[in-house]
Design an enzyme around this catalytic site. Sequence first.
Site, PDB file in Angstrom:
ATOM      1  N   HIS A   1     -10.581   0.509   9.653  1.00 31.86           N
ATOM      2  CA  HIS A   1     -10.269   0.151  11.155  1.00 31.86           C
ATOM      3  C   HIS A   1     -10.482   1.713  11.811  1.00 31.86           C
ATOM      4  CE1 HIS A   1      -8.211  -0.544  14.759  1.00 31.86           C
ATOM      5  NE2 HIS A   1      -8.015  -1.872  14.662  1.00 31.86           N
TER       6      HIS A   1
ATOM      7  N   VAL B   1       0.627   0.095  13.110  1.00 29.77           N
ATOM      8  CA  VAL B   1       0.981  -1.229  12.952  1.00 29.77           C
ATOM      9  C   VAL B   1       0.584  -2.066  14.043  1.00 29.77           C
ATOM     10  CG1 VAL B   1       2.875  -2.878  12.419  1.00 29.77           C
ATOM     11  CG2 VAL B   1       2.977  -0.456  11.591  1.00 29.77           C
TER      12      VAL B   1
ATOM     13  N   HIS C   1       0.742  -1.250   0.062  1.00 29.43           N
ATOM     14  CA  HIS C   1      -0.135  -0.028   0.295  1.00 29.43           C
ATOM     15  C   HIS C   1       0.947   1.274  -0.131  1.00 29.43           C
ATOM     16  CE1 HIS C   1      -3.576   2.267   1.140  1.00 29.43           C
ATOM     17  NE2 HIS C   1      -2.900   2.788   2.216  1.00 29.43           N
TER      18      HIS C   1
ATOM     19  N   MET D   1      -2.155  -4.998   9.093  1.00 25.01           N
ATOM     20  CA  MET D   1      -0.997  -4.099   8.798  1.00 25.01           C
ATOM     21  C   MET D   1       0.442  -4.692   9.307  1.00 25.01           C
ATOM     22  SD  MET D   1      -0.425  -0.226   9.699  1.00 25.01           S
ATOM     23  CE  MET D   1       0.676   0.946   8.551  1.00 25.01           C
TER      24      MET D   1
ATOM     25  N   TYR E   1      -7.892  -2.549   7.077  1.00 24.73           N
ATOM     26  CA  TYR E   1      -7.336  -1.246   7.649  1.00 24.73           C
ATOM     27  C   TYR E   1      -7.995   0.019   7.257  1.00 24.73           C
ATOM     28  CZ  TYR E   1      -3.441   2.228   6.658  1.00 24.73           C
ATOM     29  OH  TYR E   1      -2.868   3.270   6.595  1.00 24.73           O
TER      30      TYR E   1
END
Lengths: 109, 109
Positions: free
Chosen positions: A80, A36, A10, A42, A77
């Site tokens: 999130h 992270v 990404h 991630m 992600y």
Amino acid sequence: MEESTHVVKHILLAKFKDEIPQQRIEQLIRGYAALVPLVPSMKGFHWGRDVSIENLHRGFTHVFESTFESTEGIAEYVSHPAHVEFANEFLPTLEKFVVVDYKPATVNL
Amino acid sequence: MEESTHVVKHILLAKFKDEIPQQRIEQLIRGYAALVPLVPSMKGFHWGRDVSIENLHRGFTHVFESTFESTEGIAEYVSHPAHVEFANEFLPTLEKFVVVDYKPATVNL
């Protein structure tokens, strides 16, 4: 022709607004990295300033590269809450940005 | 704040012109990969189609990522005859592109 690795990258290219102080930029980069441990899908984060010499950077000054195991992981992600909160803080500091995702493949010559 | 790895990534985001056939695109990608054994400073090559879902790709459809050991290595690559020849063939097939180089750094949280 190709052999894909089992990750999805990404990539965010960004240019911060001129008025954003360096200290604030560093704080935001730490905030990006801090996703992270918060977002299970991630798997890694790297960043760097543009150091290119060809003058084809179109004004982009920073690269942010995060690693996922699947496109579904990127979707997790994106939605999130920790990412949504960070994006709401981060994106308004950018003059421009572009986001691409890709599965790095090699070429069998 | 940061810890740099000992590589420099050379990232090209591209959109091919609509009239370029898929077969020609694949041929060009093979030609890009074929630079690795020709240009000593070029240590690796990966590519992928954009698979992002956020619609922030600004029209870019392909990512090309090559790896060098230093910015000097990228300068050698840029001026290498094999690269110059390839670029003269490749760049005219693109509707738009952007090139950035960066030293991937991690963040010590």
